[in-house]
Design an enzyme around this catalytic site. Structure first.
Site, PDB file in Angstrom:
ATOM      1  N   TYR A 136       0.849  -1.195   0.000  1.00  0.00           N
ATOM      2  CA  TYR A 136       0.000   0.000   0.000  1.00  0.00           C
ATOM      3  C   TYR A 136       0.883   1.243   0.000  1.00  0.00           C
ATOM      4  O   TYR A 136       1.901   1.284   0.704  1.00  0.00           O
ATOM      5  CB  TYR A 136      -0.867   0.052   1.262  1.00  0.00           C
ATOM      6  N   TYR A 154      -0.299  -9.989   0.994  1.00  0.00           N
ATOM      7  CA  TYR A 154       0.715  -9.343   1.845  1.00  0.00           C
ATOM      8  C   TYR A 154       0.628  -9.877   3.268  1.00  0.00           C
ATOM      9  O   TYR A 154      -0.435 -10.329   3.707  1.00  0.00           O
ATOM     10  CB  TYR A 154       0.550  -7.815   1.828  1.00  0.00           C
ATOM     11  N   ARG A 211      -2.372 -12.222   3.956  1.00  0.00           N
ATOM     12  CA  ARG A 211      -3.726 -11.857   3.542  1.00  0.00           C
ATOM     13  C   ARG A 211      -3.895 -12.177   2.062  1.00  0.00           C
ATOM     14  O   ARG A 211      -3.032 -11.844   1.251  1.00  0.00           O
ATOM     15  CB  ARG A 211      -3.970 -10.369   3.774  1.00  0.00           C
ATOM     16  N   HIS A 242      -7.189  -8.865  -2.088  1.00  0.00           N
ATOM     17  CA  HIS A 242      -8.527  -8.360  -1.748  1.00  0.00           C
ATOM     18  C   HIS A 242      -8.604  -6.877  -2.072  1.00  0.00           C
ATOM     19  O   HIS A 242      -7.587  -6.199  -2.207  1.00  0.00           O
ATOM     20  CB  HIS A 242      -8.835  -8.589  -0.264  1.00  0.00           C
ATOM     21  N   HIS A 272     -10.658  -3.379  -0.653  1.00  0.00           N
ATOM     22  CA  HIS A 272     -11.498  -2.802   0.400  1.00  0.00           C
ATOM     23  C   HIS A 272     -12.596  -1.955  -0.238  1.00  0.00           C
ATOM     24  O   HIS A 272     -12.350  -1.239  -1.219  1.00  0.00           O
ATOM     25  CB  HIS A 272     -10.667  -1.922   1.328  1.00  0.00           C
TER      26      HIS A 272
HETATM   27 FE    FE Z   1      -5.929  -4.730   2.833  1.00  0.00          FE
END
Ligand code: FE
Length: 243
Positions: free
Chosen positions: A110, A149, A159, A162, A164
């Site tokens: 991110y 990640y 994770r 995905h 959000h």
């Molecule tokens: Fe996330």
């Protein structure tokens, strides 16, 4: 314990065990004064959003996460198009709903100061977007498939890829926050967040549908996914719409 290295550069409670040391850290407000034992203010009550939630919040190009400026260089990764409809509990399309999305880049990174993982940033990846649903409750955005990640501090589980979601709009009292996942991802099966949804049908509804390639309307390498959203409580929350 107090000499434990501060790996991420972010103060961790286990590093600073003494209150006196806490007070020595410039700018740090000790816990007690930030959280008074007596309630000193009332909680601000909610009020309806009303019918005039501003549609001008959306700017051109905000439905494209995979470039920083409209028409600019594309982010690296597998191009995807995600589309769907927003419905109320009665199955009626919700027009003018604000759909906001954000995700990691193809390496699972991110562009956010809290993300301390060593993966690279992509200079052409914006990673967030927003759109308003049309008269049929439809939305669509372009992106690249996000990477998996590690979730630091939580046993570093990986994770699954995905995206959000936040959904908000006129007549909605509280925005709906969720995450959409991709089909046939092994990490889906061991993700505590996804599998924290106990109802199996509800859990399965968070996995995007694969749509025929031509659905995307882009080049052959673009993958198309569908994800519909059903807002709860239509009986209690009136959805104000334009006449
Ligand atoms: Fe996330």
């Amino acid at each position: 314990m107090g000499d434990e290295p501060n790996k991420g550069g972010i103060p961790h409670p286990s590093v600073f065990v003494e209150k006196r040391r806490l007070e020595l850290i410039k700018g740090y407000v000790v816990h007690e004064s930030r959280t008074p034992s007596k309630q000193v203010r009332v909680v601000t009550p909610s009020q309806t959003v009303g019918p005039f939630y501003p549609i001008a919040l959306i700017n051109p190009g905000e439905d494209d996460l995979a470039c920083k400026v409209p028409g600019g260089a594309r982010a690296l990764g597998t191009p995807i198009v995600v589309s769907g409809q927003v419905f109320d509990e009665a199955g009626k399309p919700v027009r003018g709903a604000l759909v906001e999305v954000w995700q990691a880049n193809k390496w699972g990174k991110y562009e956010h100061p809290v993300d301390q993982t060593p993966e690279p940033l992509d200079p052409n990846f914006k990673g967030y977007g927003r759109m308003l649903t049309d008269a049929e409750g439809r939305y669509r955005f372009r992106s690249i498939k996000p990477g998996a990640y590690p979730n630091p501090g939580y046993d570093n589980w990986m994770r699954p890829p995905h995206i959000h979601y936040s959904i908000f709009g006129a007549g909605v009292m509280q925005r709906l926050i969720t995450q959409v996942y991709f089909p046939r991802e092994a990490l889906n099966d061991i993700d505590p967040i996804l599998n924290g949804v106990e109802d199996l049908d509800a859990r399965a509804s968070l996995i995007a549908r694969e749509l025929p390639a031509q659905h995307a309307g882009f080049d052959a390498e673009t993958l198309a996914f569908g994800f519909d959203i059903v807002l709860r409580g239509s009986g209690e929350t009136p959805f104000f719409v334009d006449p």
